[in-house]
Design an enzyme around this catalytic site. Structure first.
Site, PDB file in Angstrom:
ATOM      1  N   ASP A  84       3.147  -4.638   8.012  1.00 15.53           N
ATOM      2  CA  ASP A  84       1.882  -3.923   7.875  1.00 15.53           C
ATOM      3  C   ASP A  84       0.765  -4.958   7.964  1.00 15.53           C
ATOM      4  OD1 ASP A  84      -0.437  -2.707   6.998  1.00 15.53           O
ATOM      5  OD2 ASP A  84       0.406  -1.921   5.134  1.00 15.53           O
ATOM      6  N   GLN A 105      -4.503  -5.284   6.721  1.00 10.49           N
ATOM      7  CA  GLN A 105      -5.456  -6.165   6.054  1.00 10.49           C
ATOM      8  C   GLN A 105      -5.417  -7.594   6.598  1.00 10.49           C
ATOM      9  OE1 GLN A 105      -7.761  -5.204   3.906  1.00 10.49           O
ATOM     10  NE2 GLN A 105      -7.050  -3.094   3.814  1.00 10.49           N
ATOM     11  N   HIS A 159       0.861  -1.181   0.000  1.00 12.14           N
ATOM     12  CA  HIS A 159       0.000   0.000   0.000  1.00 12.14           C
ATOM     13  C   HIS A 159       0.899   1.232   0.000  1.00 12.14           C
ATOM     14  CE1 HIS A 159      -2.777   3.003   1.761  1.00 12.14           C
ATOM     15  NE2 HIS A 159      -3.780   2.207   1.450  1.00 12.14           N
ATOM     16  N   LYS A 198     -10.204  -1.275  10.457  1.00 12.82           N
ATOM     17  CA  LYS A 198     -10.123  -2.474   9.621  1.00 12.82           C
ATOM     18  C   LYS A 198     -10.603  -3.718  10.379  1.00 12.82           C
ATOM     19  CE  LYS A 198      -7.782  -0.285   6.302  1.00 12.82           C
ATOM     20  NZ  LYS A 198      -8.367   0.081   5.004  1.00 12.82           N
ATOM     21  N   CYS A 213      -4.814   2.831  -3.573  1.00 12.30           N
ATOM     22  CA  CYS A 213      -3.543   3.265  -2.969  1.00 12.30           C
ATOM     23  C   CYS A 213      -2.485   2.163  -3.081  1.00 12.30           C
ATOM     24  CB  CYS A 213      -3.725   3.685  -1.514  1.00 12.30           C
ATOM     25  SG  CYS A 213      -4.774   5.133  -1.313  1.00 12.30           S
TER      26      CYS A 213
END
Length: 498
Positions: free
Chosen positions: A292, A295, A215, A318, A456
């Site tokens: 990260d 997600q 991202h 999220k 993004c």
């Protein structure tokens, strides 16, 4: 940092004991007390990725498979439409899918005369009543600034905030709540790591390894510090399915490599990366790694200790929590080594005009008045998914992903983008002779919410020769029936285009 002073709820807001998640289930969600072995997918560790892969399909309380025996996950000409209650008798863990959907008020909304079909979960998930009510209760019964007040509401607010920090630590397997820094979201957590920890030791010629899947939030902060220090970015490639080529990633390491940042799940493709292996390879070179997890946290059981992540970051919105709140996990030694990210109140031990002494982590990184209420709301969101069980959520979502990939592949002129074998709840596609934005607008007229654009994540889409996709994305409250509606709408659109 202040540890909660009580093991009960001082404000009457339903704040659970940190020591007893069973009391939470009993007080808030009594239906969860049904035996957990009455349903749900059994999971086992996957050696390649360090995540969990479903081994069996979810079952109903009678122990029957979630779809008719012998018909597989894609029965019938309409891909197995569900009954009118949108659950088809399916269970996620010990809870019926219909009951879970009832916990999310917004799912009852009508859009253009149709039932809302929320398939934009990768952008933001919806909030259960437990989170909405917890936020209301905080503002009605506990609202105050934290840590230094000499009055009852300050104590209540402090207890609620630090209880939330404890919940986060437990949820991601952190050794201590002191490893948990509250930030605005994934983006701020990555920027904090880049500026406070990585930038101070970079020099011209140094290298930072990223992946093609990132991202923009895990690209731009590293570009900024690379430009400021003379360092450069190197990128691990992917194969045509959208998976990291691990052998090529390993070749990127050399004497100039200083840091690695990688996604655990791609927001554009849904690819689940072999994060544990990638961390192991970097650690063998003596390097630190940021993951990260924006997600990943709502789709997979996450354990930062098992991953051996040095830094791990995710956003509350999220995972069914509020916007504007996120989490940065750091190992104790990296948090202590990092310099303060911002200066101000709350993060200081002592100040004179000649010098400032800082508090230790996590307070060192939480200058000023933080987003107290939304941190408490995030804690309630984690309680909610904990009570269902991330392993059950992961198993059900894997069924949804497989079902959706199969169903969408049957639409004439539709090309799926991102077909890795390890994949979470993203179903990106492009449709022949249709602009992505036009597809999104048409689906909206049917009450179906998807994202259309570059998400993004322009570098990875350009790898596939694209500037954007249509991106339906799933959560555990979604159903086969909703995927049917998506497919039917796309078929109607393609018929019109003919």
């Amino acid at each position: 940092m202040t540890i909660p002073r009580t093991l009960f709820d001082p404000a009457g807001c339903g704040l659970p004991s940190e020591a007893d998640i069973a009391s939470l289930a009993s007080a808030w969600f009594p239906e969860f007390l049904k035996p957990l072995d009455s349903g749900g997918g059994k999971l086992s560790p996957d050696a390649a990725s360090g995540i969990y892969a479903p081994q069996v399909l979810s079952k109903d309380p009678a122990g029957k498979p979630g779809y008719p025996e012998g018909q597989g996950p894609f029965p019938g000409p309409r891909y197995g439409s569900l009954s009118a209650d949108a659950s088809g008798g399916r269970y996620v863990g010990a809870r019926s899918l219909a009951a879970i959907r009832g916990d999310f008020p917004i799912l009852a909304e009508k859009v253009h005369g149709h039932d809302l079909v929320w398939l934009d979960n990768a952008a933001t998930t919806q909030r259960p009543k437990a989170v909405i009510q917890r936020l209301t209760c905080f503002y009605e019964r506990e609202n105050s600034n934290v840590h230094r007040g000499a009055h009852e509401l300050a104590a209540r607010a402090t207890d609620a905030l630090e209880a939330a920090r404890n919940k986060v630590a437990r949820f991601i397997g952190a050794p201590s709540p002191d490893n948990i820094v509250f930030v605005r979201g994934t983006t701020e957590g990555i920027n904090l790591t880049a500026q406070a920890f990585v930038k101070p030791f970079l020099k011209p010629g140094d290298e930072i390894i990223l992946t093609m899947l990132e991202h923009h939030a895990n690209i731009v902060p590293w570009q900024i510090i690379a430009e400021e220090t003379g360092a450069r970015i190197r990128v691990a490639p992917i194969d045509p399915s959208g998976q990291i080529i691990l052998s090529e990633y390993e070749k990127l390491f050399n004497r100039h490599t200083r840091f690695v940042a990688l996604t655990q799940v791609s927001n554009a493709l849904g690819t689940i990366t072999p994060a544990a292996d990638m961390v192991r390879i970097a650690h063998a070179q003596g390097l630190r790694v940021l993951i990260d997890g924006a997600q990943a946290v709502s789709h997979l059981p996450v354990n930062v200790a098992a991953l051996d992540a040095d830094w791990y970051v995710f956003s509350g919105h999220k995972i069914f929590g509020p916007t504007g709140i996120g989490v940065l996990y750091g190992k104790r030694e990296v948090l202590e080594a990092a310099r303060p990210y911002q200066g101000g109140g709350n993060m200081i031990a002592d100040v004179t005009f000649e010098r400032t002494l800082y508090q230790g982590p996590p307070a060192k990184f939480e200058a000023g008045t933080g987003n107290i209420a939304d941190a408490v709301g995030l804690g309630a969101a984690l309680d909610y998914v904990d009570a269902i069980g991330m392993e059950h959520i992961a198993a059900w979502e894997q069924e949804l992903v497989a079902y959706g990939m199969k169903a969408l592949a049957g639409v004439a002129g539709l090309r799926l983008v991102g077909t890795a074998s390890h994949k979470a709840g993203v179903l990106s596609f492009v449709l022949d002779r249709c602009h992505n934005e036009d597809v999104g607008r048409f689906l909206n007229t049917k009450g179906i919410a998807v994202r259309a654009g570059h998400h993004c994540a322009q570098p990875v889409l350009r790898f596939f020769g694209l500037e954007g996709t249509v991106r339906p994305s799933l959560a555990f409250y979604n159903t086969f029936e909703e995927i049917d509606k998506l497919v039917q709408a796309l078929q109607e659109l393609t018929d019109r285009r003919k």
